[in-house]
Design a protein around this motif. Sequence first.
Motif, PDB file in Angstrom:
ATOM      1  N   ASP A 127       6.474  -2.319  12.802  1.00 51.25           N
ATOM      2  CA  ASP A 127       7.836  -2.110  12.311  1.00 51.25           C
ATOM      3  C   ASP A 127       7.894  -1.409  10.957  1.00 51.25           C
ATOM      4  O   ASP A 127       8.964  -0.997  10.522  1.00 51.25           O
ATOM      5  N   SER A 128       6.762  -1.329  10.255  1.00 46.82           N
ATOM      6  CA  SER A 128       6.849  -0.758   8.911  1.00 46.82           C
ATOM      7  C   SER A 128       6.046   0.531   8.726  1.00 46.82           C
ATOM      8  O   SER A 128       6.287   1.259   7.779  1.00 46.82           O
ATOM      9  N   VAL A 129       5.100   0.822   9.632  1.00 47.27           N
ATOM     10  CA  VAL A 129       4.268   2.014   9.445  1.00 47.27           C
ATOM     11  C   VAL A 129       4.559   3.022  10.561  1.00 47.27           C
ATOM     12  O   VAL A 129       4.530   2.669  11.734  1.00 47.27           O
ATOM     13  N   THR A 130       4.847   4.267  10.198  1.00 48.33           N
ATOM     14  CA  THR A 130       5.080   5.324  11.189  1.00 48.33           C
ATOM     15  C   THR A 130       3.867   6.241  11.218  1.00 48.33           C
ATOM     16  O   THR A 130       3.409   6.692  10.162  1.00 48.33           O
ATOM     17  N   ASP A 131       3.358   6.496  12.410  1.00 46.92           N
ATOM     18  CA  ASP A 131       2.145   7.312  12.529  1.00 46.92           C
ATOM     19  C   ASP A 131       2.437   8.768  12.164  1.00 46.92           C
ATOM     20  O   ASP A 131       3.356   9.389  12.690  1.00 46.92           O
ATOM     21  N   ALA A 132       1.613   9.308  11.277  1.00 51.95           N
ATOM     22  CA  ALA A 132       1.872  10.639  10.734  1.00 51.95           C
ATOM     23  C   ALA A 132       1.506  11.752  11.706  1.00 51.95           C
ATOM     24  O   ALA A 132       1.981  12.881  11.544  1.00 51.95           O
ATOM     25  N   ASP A 133       0.679  11.466  12.719  1.00 45.60           N
ATOM     26  CA  ASP A 133       0.368  12.501  13.701  1.00 45.60           C
ATOM     27  C   ASP A 133       1.444  12.560  14.782  1.00 45.60           C
ATOM     28  O   ASP A 133       1.893  13.626  15.156  1.00 45.60           O
ATOM     29  N   SER A 134       1.855  11.365  15.260  1.00 55.53           N
ATOM     30  CA  SER A 134       2.863  11.423  16.325  1.00 55.53           C
ATOM     31  C   SER A 134       4.261  11.705  15.780  1.00 55.53           C
ATOM     32  O   SER A 134       5.111  12.184  16.510  1.00 55.53           O
ATOM     33  N   ASP A 135       4.498  11.429  14.513  1.00 51.38           N
ATOM     34  CA  ASP A 135       5.817  11.731  13.948  1.00 51.38           C
ATOM     35  C   ASP A 135       5.634  12.395  12.579  1.00 51.38           C
ATOM     36  O   ASP A 135       5.822  11.767  11.526  1.00 51.38           O
ATOM     37  N   PRO A 136       5.261  13.683  12.588  1.00 51.28           N
ATOM     38  CA  PRO A 136       4.906  14.341  11.322  1.00 51.28           C
ATOM     39  C   PRO A 136       6.036  14.335  10.287  1.00 51.28           C
ATOM     40  O   PRO A 136       5.768  14.326   9.088  1.00 51.28           O
ATOM     41  N   GLU A 137       7.265  14.284  10.746  1.00 44.78           N
ATOM     42  CA  GLU A 137       8.369  14.335   9.767  1.00 44.78           C
ATOM     43  C   GLU A 137       8.592  13.015   9.044  1.00 44.78           C
ATOM     44  O   GLU A 137       9.099  12.975   7.932  1.00 44.78           O
ATOM     45  N   SER A 195       0.833  -1.204   0.000  1.00 50.02           N
ATOM     46  CA  SER A 195       0.000   0.000   0.000  1.00 50.02           C
ATOM     47  C   SER A 195       0.870   1.258   0.000  1.00 50.02           C
ATOM     48  O   SER A 195       0.639   2.177  -0.786  1.00 50.02           O
ATOM     49  N   MET A 196       1.863   1.278   0.866  1.00 47.89           N
ATOM     50  CA  MET A 196       2.719   2.472   0.919  1.00 47.89           C
ATOM     51  C   MET A 196       3.367   2.723  -0.436  1.00 47.89           C
ATOM     52  O   MET A 196       3.467   3.844  -0.899  1.00 47.89           O
ATOM     53  N   ARG A 197       3.782   1.639  -1.072  1.00 51.76           N
ATOM     54  CA  ARG A 197       4.413   1.777  -2.384  1.00 51.76           C
ATOM     55  C   ARG A 197       3.466   2.423  -3.399  1.00 51.76           C
ATOM     56  O   ARG A 197       3.891   3.082  -4.338  1.00 51.76           O
ATOM     57  N   TYR A 198       2.160   2.201  -3.198  1.00 50.90           N
ATOM     58  CA  TYR A 198       1.173   2.736  -4.138  1.00 50.90           C
ATOM     59  C   TYR A 198       0.567   4.047  -3.630  1.00 50.90           C
ATOM     60  O   TYR A 198      -0.436   4.527  -4.161  1.00 50.90           O
ATOM     61  N   MET A 228       5.674   6.352  -0.537  1.00 51.43           N
ATOM     62  CA  MET A 228       6.031   5.720  -1.815  1.00 51.43           C
ATOM     63  C   MET A 228       7.540   5.569  -1.981  1.00 51.43           C
ATOM     64  O   MET A 228       8.006   4.728  -2.735  1.00 51.43           O
ATOM     65  N   LYS A 229       8.285   6.388  -1.262  1.00 47.16           N
ATOM     66  CA  LYS A 229       9.749   6.328  -1.420  1.00 47.16           C
ATOM     67  C   LYS A 229      10.420   5.379  -0.433  1.00 47.16           C
ATOM     68  O   LYS A 229      11.625   5.172  -0.489  1.00 47.16           O
ATOM     69  N   MET A 230       9.648   4.766   0.449  1.00 43.62           N
ATOM     70  CA  MET A 230      10.245   3.816   1.396  1.00 43.62           C
ATOM     71  C   MET A 230      10.789   2.613   0.610  1.00 43.62           C
ATOM     72  O   MET A 230      10.207   2.213  -0.384  1.00 43.62           O
ATOM     73  N   ASP A 231      11.896   2.082   1.103  1.00 39.64           N
ATOM     74  CA  ASP A 231      12.473   0.917   0.412  1.00 39.64           C
ATOM     75  C   ASP A 231      12.047  -0.365   1.135  1.00 39.64           C
ATOM     76  O   ASP A 231      12.573  -0.689   2.197  1.00 39.64           O
ATOM     77  N   PHE A 232      11.080  -1.068   0.563  1.00 37.19           N
ATOM     78  CA  PHE A 232      10.657  -2.347   1.151  1.00 37.19           C
ATOM     79  C   PHE A 232      11.106  -3.509   0.272  1.00 37.19           C
ATOM     80  O   PHE A 232      10.524  -4.588   0.309  1.00 37.19           O
ATOM     81  N   SER A 233      12.127  -3.272  -0.542  1.00 39.62           N
ATOM     82  CA  SER A 233      12.588  -4.358  -1.413  1.00 39.62           C
ATOM     83  C   SER A 233      13.262  -5.440  -0.561  1.00 39.62           C
ATOM     84  O   SER A 233      13.546  -5.229   0.616  1.00 39.62           O
ATOM     85  N   TRP A 234      13.539  -6.563  -1.183  1.00 34.17           N
ATOM     86  CA  TRP A 234      14.129  -7.681  -0.452  1.00 34.17           C
ATOM     87  C   TRP A 234      15.619  -7.533  -0.172  1.00 34.17           C
ATOM     88  O   TRP A 234      16.182  -8.300   0.602  1.00 34.17           O
ATOM     89  N   ASN A 235      16.263  -6.553  -0.829  1.00 36.81           N
ATOM     90  CA  ASN A 235      17.733  -6.507  -0.739  1.00 36.81           C
ATOM     91  C   ASN A 235      18.247  -6.525   0.696  1.00 36.81           C
ATOM     92  O   ASN A 235      19.113  -7.310   1.056  1.00 36.81           O
ATOM     93  N   HIS A 236      17.659  -5.646   1.514  1.00 35.47           N
ATOM     94  CA  HIS A 236      18.139  -5.521   2.884  1.00 35.47           C
ATOM     95  C   HIS A 236      17.862  -6.813   3.675  1.00 35.47           C
ATOM     96  O   HIS A 236      18.748  -7.355   4.343  1.00 35.47           O
TER      97      HIS A 236
END
Length: 496
Positions: free
Chosen positions: A417-427, A400-403, A467-475
């Motif tokens: 571990d993958s979603v950061t709340d936009a209200d508590s961490d606006p940046e 979803s984030m990618r889209y 959309m710019k988060m890197d969730f690819s398998w490389n890491h």
Amino acid sequence: MPVKVLFVTSEIAPHSKTGGLVDISAALPRALKRADCDIRILTPKYGNIDPSSFQGESTGNRIRGSVEFHNQKIPISFLEMQADTSAAPTYFLECDALYDRLGIYVDPLTNQDYADNDDRYILLSRAAFSLCNAMGWKPEVFHCHDWQTALIPFYLRNTSAGIGYENSRSLLTIHNMAYHGLFDKNTVRRIGGAEPYFYPGSPIEFYDKVNFLKTGLELADVLNTVSPTYAREIQSAYEYGWGLETILKRRSNRLLGILNGIDDELWNPETDSRIPFRYTAESLDQKKLNKKALCKRVGLPYSADVPVIGSISRIVHQKGFQILAPVLTEVFNLPAQVVVLGTGDPNYEHTFREAARTFPDRFAVTIGYDEDLAHLIEAGADMFIMPSLYEPCGLNQMMSMRYGTLPVVRATGGLADSVTDADSDPEHGTGFAFLEYSSEMLLQTLGRALNAFRDVGRWQRIQRRAMKMDFSWNHSAAMYLELYHFCLENPPWEPQ
Ligand code: ADP
Ligand code: GLC
């Protein structure tokens, strides 16, 4: 020297699929192969797998071997396939009597587990050794997944199958602690060589039954699970460890959490051939056209101002429908539209069908498994909802984030571990998250998401960041490679 790994899995995309394990079985070995790992896959050849449909795949040999099964030596064969040169060679275990069926674990005609699931996965686990013997190839690591292959560590250390593999190690990846592979104690006779190991409190025994997952958790050299938070949760309480939490706690120095990746070629809005309008973080207007197409496809009226909330899921207790279903009316009053795609629990399916009849302008449900619609939902929805009770990793929030479809999630397991709340961490925010498992918190969080949605500038900033988060398998693949080395650098696990 590349590490030699046999990756044994009960599901693999695109051939056999019930949930996220398949995505992992296809993408992780590919990424590991790129990282110079000699990785080979073993999986059953189920009834829906038709070798003539392996387009572009080289049909290799049929490798013949034999296996000790029910105290008899029986012949088996493995069909060798390699999708392309960057894919890992895959060996499909052929045994029509056990695998040539319509379903994978569950008989679609009765909705019940197949009565011989014990035999089906005993054979798969034993066959791992037959395949290696027949190939004259010794894996350094047997990489097992979930209960279906969790007997491999037992065979490796406690039976004659493991002769010659003394230097090999076993790694068990836990994708979901809720499924144990629990069978009547008579199953112990079918495992082969297991009777002396079945007594109260032994690795195989669980309340007088045979527990495949417990066996693997007790005996595998190393354990891991699919997110760091889930690795902590499953050691902490019954609701996550399902009675096996004390074993996991005892093994905590050999239990690691590695977040799954997603297949970022398959799930890429810029190149996705399954969606009508392709887009990037810089052309979000195209996303609106996908929203229109989605509304049309599922029969909802389109409105730019009313967010479409998507859900693609197995419809089961785990996924949080218990807190979503009772407040659907309140969700529609926000206002919002909801699009659900999934199959599972007939009771929830019924509730959703009824709600779709009552609120035809607000709610659309598609019961079934539909890859094309899944892509269209990811591309067309504004938000994606995953209020899971527990979630070992979860893939859809990352897709979803990618889209640019912002996830609204309960902060558990891989969702935390993958979603950061936009209200508590606006940046750094990439979605909306809540902790307390309740309908009230879910509604409140959807309300917060809706506020953000009304502020177009802010919404788009969050979308672009997501959309710019890197969730690819490389890491994650690099971490698995390290884990294989950890297996080899440490002495075998000595169970208590
Ligand atoms: P789980 O493995 O617990 O079901 P994940 O989020 O890890 O959950 O993986 C689910 C995978 O299955 C995703 O790729 C998701 O898109 C897919 N999926 C689930 N249900 C459906 C469905 N009804 N139609 C199409 N894809 C589905
Ligand atoms: C399981 C979990 C899911 C995870 C998947 C792949 O099915 O329920 O959270 O993403 O396995 O590891």
